[in-house]
Design an enzyme around this catalytic site. Structure first.
Site, short mmCIF file in Angstrom:
data_model
loop_
_atom_site.label_atom_id
_atom_site.label_comp_id
_atom_site.label_asym_id
_atom_site.label_seq_id
_atom_site.Cartn_x
_atom_site.Cartn_y
_atom_site.Cartn_z
CG HIS A 97 -31.57 20.56 95.02
ND1 HIS A 97 -30.39 20.01 95.49
CD2 HIS A 97 -31.47 20.54 93.65
CE1 HIS A 97 -29.61 19.70 94.47
NE2 HIS A 97 -30.23 20.00 93.34
CG HIS A 118 -33.81 13.52 90.07
ND1 HIS A 118 -33.80 14.17 88.86
CD2 HIS A 118 -32.53 13.54 90.51
CE1 HIS A 118 -32.57 14.57 88.58
NE2 HIS A 118 -31.77 14.19 89.57
#
EC number: 3.1.4.58
Length: 191
Positions: free
Chosen positions: A43, A129
């Site tokens: 995620h 990220h």
């Protein structure tokens, strides 16, 4: 009763999780990290809330919902690998995405509403990220030259549609450990 922590995040579609997982599996031997993230847990965190009372969670959900209802789905493109922590023995190994104004805007809005609700959030600048692994476990120092760009076999970039923002709840005793607490679907343009 176990206390869970919570965070708002971009939910990656299955095809993006599969692509990243397969890409990493082919190169995993080059990156000796102790703990690899389950692909179901990939995620992009927008705001980490930590432990939260149900009343605060309900309040922040009510504040974020009308903001995200106005947002349309959008495309992100995987970019390259990176690390956080000491350069010779990183603690976090990640993949990032190319810059996206819409992602930045959504993150700012979600972050602002979390702060208004009373959550104490990380003040570091937003660095979108996807965490892939944790804790370097080699006697040899990490080589920054191994941080590749993420590309398909034909050299093209890999893009995916973001159609949901999710408030996740962490269950450390399960795999995958992040479970959807509330999902906020984004509008489909022209839909």
């Amino acid at each position: 009763m176990a206390k869970h922590h919570y965070f708002f995040a971009v939910k990656l579609p299955k095809e993006a999780k599969d692509f990243l997982y397969e890409w990493i599996q082919a190169r995993k031997g080059d990156f000796p990290f102790a703990r690899w993230v389950h692909p179901g847990d990939y995620h992009i965190t927008l705001a980490f809330l930590g432990f939260a009372e149900k009343s605060m969670l309900n309040e922040v959900v009510e504040k974020v919902k009308p903001i995200l209802e106005k947002e349309s789905s959008f495309t992100l493109t995987l970019n390259s690998l990176g690390i956080f922590g000491p350069k010779k023995a990183p603690t976090i190994f990640w993949a990032d995405v190319e810059s996206s104004e819409q992602l930045d805007s959504i993150q700012k809005s979600v972050y602002r509403e979390c702060e208004k609700t009373g959550f104490q959030l990380d003040k570091k600048p937003f660095r979108p990220h996807i965490t892939l692994a944790r804790k370097w476990k080699s006697e040899d120092a990490f080589e920054e030259g191994t941080l590749l760009q993420i590309r398909e076999k034909d050299g093209k970039t890999f893009s995916f549609n973001v159609t949901e923002i999710v408030l996740y709840e962490t269950h450390l005793d399960r795999t995958p450990k992040y479970h959807e607490y509330v999902s906020f679907p984004l509008a489909i343009p022209g839909g």
